[in-house]
Design an enzyme around this catalytic site. Structure first.
Site, PDB file in Angstrom:
ATOM      1  N   LYS A  93       6.978   1.280   8.816  1.00 37.25           N
ATOM      2  CA  LYS A  93       5.904   1.294   7.834  1.00 37.25           C
ATOM      3  C   LYS A  93       4.622   1.769   8.514  1.00 37.25           C
ATOM      4  CE  LYS A  93       5.198  -2.053   5.039  1.00 37.25           C
ATOM      5  NZ  LYS A  93       4.853  -1.005   4.058  1.00 37.25           N
ATOM      6  N   GLY A 141       6.157  -0.780  -0.026  1.00 41.51           N
ATOM      7  CA  GLY A 141       7.001   0.373   0.247  1.00 41.51           C
ATOM      8  C   GLY A 141       7.363   0.437   1.721  1.00 41.51           C
ATOM      9  N   ALA A 142       7.997   1.526   2.116  1.00 40.21           N
ATOM     10  CA  ALA A 142       8.348   1.743   3.521  1.00 40.21           C
ATOM     11  C   ALA A 142       8.527   3.238   3.746  1.00 40.21           C
ATOM     12  CB  ALA A 142       9.631   1.002   3.878  1.00 40.21           C
ATOM     13  N   GLU A 158      -0.176  -5.296   6.195  1.00 43.01           N
ATOM     14  CA  GLU A 158       1.156  -5.395   5.569  1.00 43.01           C
ATOM     15  C   GLU A 158       2.064  -6.338   6.358  1.00 43.01           C
ATOM     16  OE1 GLU A 158       1.495  -1.038   3.403  1.00 43.01           O
ATOM     17  OE2 GLU A 158       2.097  -1.200   5.482  1.00 43.01           O
ATOM     18  N   GLY A 162       0.915   4.964   5.373  1.00 42.54           N
ATOM     19  CA  GLY A 162      -0.329   4.854   4.604  1.00 42.54           C
ATOM     20  C   GLY A 162      -1.425   4.124   5.364  1.00 42.54           C
ATOM     21  N   THR A 177       0.851  -1.199   0.000  1.00 42.99           N
ATOM     22  CA  THR A 177       0.000   0.000   0.000  1.00 42.99           C
ATOM     23  C   THR A 177       0.883   1.244   0.000  1.00 42.99           C
ATOM     24  OG1 THR A 177      -1.772  -1.148   1.149  1.00 42.99           O
ATOM     25  CG2 THR A 177      -1.737   1.245   1.378  1.00 42.99           C
TER      26      THR A 177
HETATM   27  C1  5RP Z   1       1.533   2.016   4.082  1.00 46.45           C
HETATM   28  C2  5RP Z   1       3.016   1.954   4.095  1.00 46.45           C
HETATM   29  C3  5RP Z   1       3.726   2.537   2.923  1.00 46.45           C
HETATM   30  O1  5RP Z   1       4.484   1.537   2.347  1.00 46.45           O
HETATM   31  C4  5RP Z   1       4.605   3.658   3.385  1.00 46.45           C
HETATM   32  O2  5RP Z   1       3.812   4.589   4.072  1.00 46.45           O
HETATM   33  C5  5RP Z   1       5.318   4.317   2.208  1.00 46.45           C
HETATM   34  O3  5RP Z   1       4.396   5.043   1.461  1.00 46.45           O
HETATM   35  P1  5RP Z   1       4.803   5.752   0.107  1.00 46.45           P
HETATM   36  O4  5RP Z   1       5.217   4.677  -0.829  1.00 46.45           O
HETATM   37  O5  5RP Z   1       3.550   6.461  -0.334  1.00 46.45           O
HETATM   38  O6  5RP Z   1       5.926   6.702   0.387  1.00 46.45           O
HETATM   39  O7  5RP Z   1       3.638   1.437   4.988  1.00 46.45           O
HETATM   40  O8  5RP Z   1       1.000   1.549   5.288  1.00 46.45           O
END
Ligand code: 5RP
Length: 231
Positions: free
Chosen positions: A94, A82-83, A103, A97, A25
């Protein structure tokens, strides 16, 4: 090309027909879903997918990606996610989002968790990004106070722009712990957090990333495999 997209496209090249795939996500994971969706439409791929959020599933469905229920699958070949931060030991923060609970469950059930980031996410130490902690709404104030007592930093309840509490896909609240500096003992912190009744999960991922792909603004991409002790 956007560095997140560069990392995402390399990660998607590891996906082959017959695989069961976890989809993360966030904006970086979304690049991977777009790239996988395009491959799915252009190639004769047989896949089973599970998403870590409604948002990612909705995006995948626009490409016709085939989704299964978590109950129907016990192992995933590859998950791409992602992270918010990653350190040299492949430890992650993480949950920016909001999807950290799903996750983490999907990461724990995955053979090769590929984390895709742009270079800004790579840190010498974790902690500048607030650590998200998912809690039961019923007892959120009590849990918030226990977090503050135990760790000595404020844990702010995440809110929507309207001021209403942010709810995860599992109807949990998120408390963002503002360490604003190196996390104390990241290897042990998850266990410490989970001694507090009311904490469901945290956004600290230790030992759950097997492969890291970093996209750079100058267009190059770097790939690292976690040593067996770290992934
Ligand atoms: C969602 C996450 C995402 O991977 C993390 O927030 C990174 O987000 P983005 O790719 O928009 O920078 O952990 O829960």
């Amino acid at each position: 090309m956007n560095p997140k997209q560069i990392a995402a496209e390399l990660a998607v090249s590891y996906i082959h027909t017959g695989m069961t795939i976890g989809l993360g996500t966030g904006s970086t994971a979304a690049f991977a879903i777009h790239a996988l969706g395009q491959r799915f439409q252009a190639e004769d791929l047989t896949l089973r997918c599970i998403a870590t959020s409604h948002e990612s599933e909705d995006l995948g469905r626009t490409y016709g990606l085939p989704f299964v229920d978590f109950a129907a699958v016990h192992r995933f070949d590859i998950t791409i996610d992602g992270a918010d931060e990653v350190d040299s030991q492949f430890r992650l923060i993480k949950g920016g989002g909001g999807a950290l609970v799903r996750e983490k469950i999907v990461a724990a059930a995955t053979d090769t968790e590929i984390i895709i980031v742009d270079e800004t996410k790579v840190k010498a130490a974790l902690g500048a990004f607030p650590l998200p902690v998912a809690v039961l709404p019923y007892a959120w104030e009590w849990t918030q106070a226990r977090l503050q007592d135990k760790f000595g930093v404020p844990a702010h309840r995440r809110s929507l722009p309207s001021g209403l509490p942010y709810l995860t896909d599992d109807s949990l609240y998120l408390l963002d712990m503002a360490f604003a500096g190196p996390l104390p003992n990241p290897d042990f912190m998850e266990a410490d957090l989970k001694t507090i009744v009311g904490v469901v999960e945290c956004g600290l991922f230790v030992g759950l990333c097997q492969r890291l792909i970093i996209g750079y603004a100058d267009g190059h991409v770097e790939e690292k495999a976690a040593p067996p002790t770290m992934g």
